[in-house]
Scaffold this active site. Structure first.
Site, mmCIF file in Angstrom:
data_model
loop_
_atom_site.group_PDB
_atom_site.id
_atom_site.type_symbol
_atom_site.label_atom_id
_atom_site.label_comp_id
_atom_site.label_asym_id
_atom_site.label_seq_id
_atom_site.Cartn_x
_atom_site.Cartn_y
_atom_site.Cartn_z
ATOM 1 N N ARG A 1 -17.925 -19.496 -8.716
ATOM 2 C CA ARG A 1 -18.142 -18.386 -9.973
ATOM 3 C C ARG A 1 -18.767 -17.311 -8.275
ATOM 4 N NH1 ARG A 1 -20.167 -20.552 -14.144
ATOM 5 N NH2 ARG A 1 -18.767 -20.784 -16.382
ATOM 6 N N LYS B 1 -9.999 -6.478 -1.571
ATOM 7 C CA LYS B 1 -8.708 -6.989 -1.969
ATOM 8 C C LYS B 1 -8.450 -8.381 -1.711
ATOM 9 C CE LYS B 1 -5.896 -3.001 -2.262
ATOM 10 N NZ LYS B 1 -4.666 -2.775 -2.620
ATOM 11 N N GLU C 1 2.320 -0.233 10.621
ATOM 12 C CA GLU C 1 0.265 0.169 10.011
ATOM 13 C C GLU C 1 -0.298 0.775 10.570
ATOM 14 O OE1 GLU C 1 0.633 -1.158 6.296
ATOM 15 O OE2 GLU C 1 1.623 -2.929 6.193
ATOM 16 N N HIS D 1 6.759 -7.257 6.199
ATOM 17 C CA HIS D 1 6.382 -6.896 5.746
ATOM 18 C C HIS D 1 6.061 -4.626 6.654
ATOM 19 C CE1 HIS D 1 4.012 -3.876 3.091
ATOM 20 N NE2 HIS D 1 3.469 -3.950 3.936
ATOM 21 N N HIS E 1 8.110 -0.834 -0.042
ATOM 22 C CA HIS E 1 7.840 -1.989 -1.028
ATOM 23 C C HIS E 1 9.067 -2.223 -2.182
ATOM 24 C CE1 HIS E 1 4.154 -3.516 -1.463
ATOM 25 N NE2 HIS E 1 3.468 -2.252 -1.416
ATOM 26 N N ASN F 1 -1.005 3.740 0.527
ATOM 27 C CA ASN F 1 0.232 3.585 0.232
ATOM 28 C C ASN F 1 1.210 4.655 1.232
ATOM 29 O OD1 ASN F 1 -0.657 1.794 -1.588
ATOM 30 N ND2 ASN F 1 -0.796 3.327 -3.319
ATOM 31 N N ARG G 1 -7.709 5.819 -2.491
ATOM 32 C CA ARG G 1 -7.698 4.569 -1.873
ATOM 33 C C ARG G 1 -5.838 4.354 -1.584
ATOM 34 N NH1 ARG G 1 -10.320 -1.030 -1.998
ATOM 35 N NH2 ARG G 1 -9.847 -2.027 -0.575
ATOM 36 N N LYS H 1 -8.869 2.951 7.638
ATOM 37 C CA LYS H 1 -9.556 1.680 6.764
ATOM 38 C C LYS H 1 -10.451 1.733 6.015
ATOM 39 C CE LYS H 1 -7.788 -1.779 4.174
ATOM 40 N NZ LYS H 1 -6.808 -2.373 3.336
ATOM 41 N N GLU I 1 -10.457 1.364 -5.634
ATOM 42 C CA GLU I 1 -9.180 1.992 -5.892
ATOM 43 C C GLU I 1 -9.378 2.946 -7.375
ATOM 44 O OE1 GLU I 1 -6.572 -1.117 -6.127
ATOM 45 O OE2 GLU I 1 -5.508 -0.105 -4.356
ATOM 46 N N HIS J 1 4.364 2.613 2.006
ATOM 47 C CA HIS J 1 4.297 2.021 1.050
ATOM 48 C C HIS J 1 5.953 1.725 -0.541
ATOM 49 C CE1 HIS J 1 2.031 0.443 4.036
ATOM 50 N NE2 HIS J 1 1.928 -1.507 3.410
HETATM 51 N N1 LIG Z 1 -5.841 -7.596 0.855
HETATM 52 C C1 LIG Z 1 -5.161 -6.318 1.062
HETATM 53 O O1 LIG Z 1 -5.531 -5.578 1.404
HETATM 54 C C2 LIG Z 1 -3.467 -6.076 2.119
HETATM 55 C C3 LIG Z 1 -3.358 -5.730 2.538
HETATM 56 C C4 LIG Z 1 -2.334 -5.506 3.736
HETATM 57 C C5 LIG Z 1 -1.539 -6.745 3.052
HETATM 58 N N2 LIG Z 1 -1.804 -7.755 2.656
HETATM 59 C C6 LIG Z 1 -1.001 -9.681 2.917
HETATM 60 O O2 LIG Z 1 -0.827 -9.718 3.941
HETATM 61 C C7 LIG Z 1 0.177 -10.211 3.726
HETATM 62 C C8 LIG Z 1 0.238 -10.282 5.016
HETATM 63 O O3 LIG Z 1 0.073 -10.097 6.462
HETATM 64 P P1 LIG Z 1 0.017 -10.933 7.415
HETATM 65 O O4 LIG Z 1 1.191 -9.924 8.381
HETATM 66 O O5 LIG Z 1 -0.910 -10.728 8.752
HETATM 67 O O6 LIG Z 1 0.788 -12.496 7.512
HETATM 68 P P2 LIG Z 1 0.672 -14.090 7.332
HETATM 69 O O7 LIG Z 1 -0.790 -14.223 7.132
HETATM 70 O O8 LIG Z 1 1.937 -14.521 7.044
HETATM 71 O O9 LIG Z 1 0.858 -13.607 9.471
HETATM 72 C C9 LIG Z 1 1.905 -13.993 10.025
HETATM 73 C C10 LIG Z 1 2.733 -14.821 10.895
HETATM 74 O O10 LIG Z 1 1.467 -15.402 11.676
HETATM 75 C C11 LIG Z 1 1.396 -16.609 12.150
HETATM 76 N N3 LIG Z 1 0.209 -15.865 12.611
HETATM 77 C C12 LIG Z 1 -1.428 -15.199 12.186
HETATM 78 N N4 LIG Z 1 -2.006 -15.563 13.576
HETATM 79 C C13 LIG Z 1 -1.344 -15.564 14.333
HETATM 80 C C14 LIG Z 1 -1.531 -15.685 16.038
HETATM 81 N N5 LIG Z 1 -2.535 -15.391 16.349
HETATM 82 N N6 LIG Z 1 -0.790 -15.907 16.940
HETATM 83 C C15 LIG Z 1 0.714 -16.099 16.371
HETATM 84 N N7 LIG Z 1 0.352 -16.374 15.019
HETATM 85 C C16 LIG Z 1 -0.521 -16.226 13.879
HETATM 86 C C17 LIG Z 1 0.803 -17.025 10.497
HETATM 87 O O11 LIG Z 1 0.670 -17.690 10.450
HETATM 88 C C18 LIG Z 1 2.279 -15.992 9.817
HETATM 89 O O12 LIG Z 1 4.023 -16.877 10.044
HETATM 90 C C19 LIG Z 1 0.846 -10.530 2.441
HETATM 91 O O13 LIG Z 1 0.624 -11.382 1.703
HETATM 92 C C20 LIG Z 1 0.208 -8.655 2.018
HETATM 93 O O14 LIG Z 1 0.406 -8.654 0.106
HETATM 94 C C21 LIG Z 1 -2.992 -7.906 2.387
HETATM 95 ZN ZN LIG Z 2 0.842 -3.031 4.425
#
Ligand SMILES: NC(=O)c1ccc[n+]([C@@H]2O[C@H](COP(=O)([O-])OP(=O)(O)OC[C@H]3O[C@@H](n4cnc5c(N)ncnc54)[C@H](O)[C@@H]3O)[C@@H](O)[C@H]2O)c1
Ligand SMILES: [Zn+2]
Length: 355
Positions: free
Chosen positions: A110, A132, A174, A254, A241, A234, A230, A216, A226, A237
Site C-alpha cells: 500500500r 504520475k 520536449e 515519442h 499521439h 499537452n 496541467r 514542469k 491534473e 501531443h
Molecule cells: N509520468 C509522466 O508524467 C510521463 C511523462 C512523459 C513520458 N512518460 C513516459 O516515459 C516513457 C518514455 O521515457 P523515455 O523516453 O525516457 O524512455 P525509456 O525509459 O524507454 O528510455 C529510452 C531508452 O534509453 C535508454 N537509456 C536510459 N537512460 C540512458 C542513459 N543514460 N544512457 C544510455 N541509454 C539510456 C533506455 O534503456 C531506453 O532504451 C514512456 O513510457 C512515457 O509514457 C511519463
Molecule cells: Zn511527451
C-alpha cells in the site's frame, strides 16, 4: 538547482546524486534499473549516494516493461528480498523505469517511499516530475496508474552522456515544448544553444535541464492532480499521439512525434488566427533545427484525424487543443474546426512550415 514540487525537492545539476546521502531511516534500499544502464553508471551512482554495494532489481529496456506482469515480478522480487513498508525504492532509468517504479512504489504494501533518479532527457525534464505513475494494458498506454509523488528527484546531467544521439535529440523536442510554454527568455536561450548541444555537453545541459525541469515543476506544483492547468503540458501531443498510434509506435520516438505535433499545432494556431506568423516561424525554426524527422508524408490525413485523443469525460468526446498564442502563452480550446485541423496537417505534410 533545487526546487520544490508540492512537498518534494527536485535537484538538478552535477553532483545531484549526492543528495541521496541525506535520506536516512530506511530499513533497506532497492534500485530498480536496466542492466546496461547500471553497468555503465551503477558504481558511480552508488558511490555518490554512499550506499556501498547496491544489489539492483533489473527490468529489460523498452516500453514493454511497463506492464502489470512486470509489476508482479518486481513486487515478488522485492518481497523475496525482504522489502518492507519502510524500504526505499529508487527508480534509476528513463521514463519507463520511472513510471513502472513509481507504480510499484505506490502499491507495494500500500505504498513505500521512492526516489526518481532519471537518466534520459525526457525523464529529467518531464516524466520524473509530477508524480504520475503508470503501466500499459494491452495496446492502451498508461491505462492503469496512480498519482503518487516521489520523496525526491535527483537529476545528474552527466548521465546523459551515454544516450544515443537519436534518443537525446528526441528528448530535446520536449525541452522545446517547455521553452514555448515558459516564454521568451528560455526560448531565446534554447535558440542560442541548440546548434551546439550534445549528450556530452554537460555544462550547457545542466542549465538547460534545470530550466526545462523548472517549467514542469511550476505547472505541477499548481496542479498536482491534473484539474486543468496541467493540460498545457499537452502542447504538441494531440497530433503527436495520433502520429505515434497510426504508425504502431514503431516509426517515431515519442519526442519526434511531439516535434511534428509542435509544427502541426503551430500551423493550426496560425490558421485559426490565434498566432501571428512571425512567432510561428520562430517556433517552427527551433523545432526544425533539431534535424530531420521520420517522415509523415505517406500518412493519410483522415486516419490521423480519427486517432486524435479525445476528452472522454466531455460530451461527444471533444478535443482540447492546446494552441500557442505566442512564445510564453497557450490557449486551451475545443473550438477548432475540423477543416483547419486537416488543412494544417496537409500543409505541414507538404513542408509548409516555413512558408
Ligand atoms: N509520468 C509522466 O508524467 C510521463 C511523462 C512523459 C513520458 N512518460 C513516459 O516515459 C516513457 C518514455 O521515457 P523515455 O523516453 O525516457 O524512455 P525509456 O525509459 O524507454 O528510455 C529510452 C531508452 O534509453 C535508454 N537509456 C536510459 N537512460 C540512458 C542513459 N543514460 N544512457 C544510455 N541509454 C539510456 C533506455 O534503456 C531506453 O532504451 C514512456 O513510457 C512515457 O509514457 C511519463
Ligand atoms: Zn511527451
Amino acid at each position: 538547482m533545487k526546487s520544490s514540487a508540492g512537498g518534494y525537492d527536485v535537484v538538478v545539476g552535477g553532483g545531484a546524486w549526492r543528495t541521496l546521502r541525506r535520506l536516512q531511516g530506511y530499513t533497506s534500499v532497492f534500485v530498480l534499473t536496466e542492466p546496461s544502464l547500471w553497468e555503465r553508471w551503477g558504481s558511480r551512482f552508488a558511490r555518490d549516494a554512499r550506499w556501498g554495494t547496491v544489489r539492483p532489481l533489473f527490468v529489460p529496456s523498452g516500453e514493454s516493461s511497463k506492464s502489470l506482469t512486470r509489476v508482479e515480478r518486481v513486487a515478488s522480487e522485492l518481497l523475496g528480498r525482504g522489502a518492507d513498508r519502510r524500504s526505499l525504492l529508487v527508480a534509476f532509468g528513463g521514463g519507463v523505469v520511472g513510471d513502472l517504479g513509481g507504480f510499484v512504489a505506490s502499491t507495494y504494501m500500500r505504498g513505500v517511499d521512492y526516489v526518481q533518479a532519471p537518466t534520459t532527457v525526457v525523464a529529467q525534464v518531464d516524466s520524473a516530475i509530477g508524480g504520475k505513475t503508470a503501466v500499459n494494458v494491452r495496446a492502451m498506454k498508461n491505462l492503469v496508474g496512480t498519482f503518487y509523488p516521489p520523496c525526491l528527484v535527483v537529476s545528474e546531467p552527466a548521465v546523459l552522456a551515454s544516450l544515443p544521439a537519436r534518443a537525446f535529440q528526441s528528448g530535446l523536442y520536449e525541452v522545446v515544448k517547455h521553452a514555448i510554454l515558459s516564454g521568451p527568455a528560455f526560448f531565446r536561450f534554447l535558440e542560442s544553444k541548440v546548434a551546439t548541444l550534445g549528450p556530452r555537453r554537460t555544462r550547457s545541459l545542466e542549465t538547460l535541464v534545470a530550466r526545462a525541469a523548472q517549467v514542469k515543476v511550476d505547472v505541477v506544483s499548481r496542479d498536482e492532480r491534473e484539474s486543468g492547468l496541467r493540460r498545457v503540458l499537452n502542447l504538441g501531443h494531440t497530433y503527436g499521439h495520433a502520429l505515434e498510434e497510426v504508425t504502431g509506435y514503431r516509426r517515431f520516438l515519442h519526442g519526434e512525434a511531439v516535434a511534428w505535433g509542435l509544427l502541426l499545432v503551430t500551423r493550426l494556431a496560425e490558421l485559426v488566427g490565434v498566432l501571428d506568423s512571425a512567432e510561428g516561424k520562430r517556433i517552427a525554426g527551433l523545432v526544425r533545427q533539431g534535424g530531420s524527422l521520420p517522415p509523415i508524408q505517406d500518412l493519410g490525413v483522415e486516419k490521423v484525424l480519427g486517432l486524435l485523443p479525445r476528452d472522454k469525460k466531455a460530451v461527444g468526446g471533444r478535443i482540447n487543443w492546446v494552441l500557442p498564442e505566442r512564445i510564453g502563452k497557450v490557449r486551451i480550446t475545443p473550438e477548432v474546426p475540423n477543416t483547419a485541423v486537416a488543412a494544417a496537417f496537409r500543409q505541414v505534410q507538404r513542408g509548409a512550415w516555413n512558408e
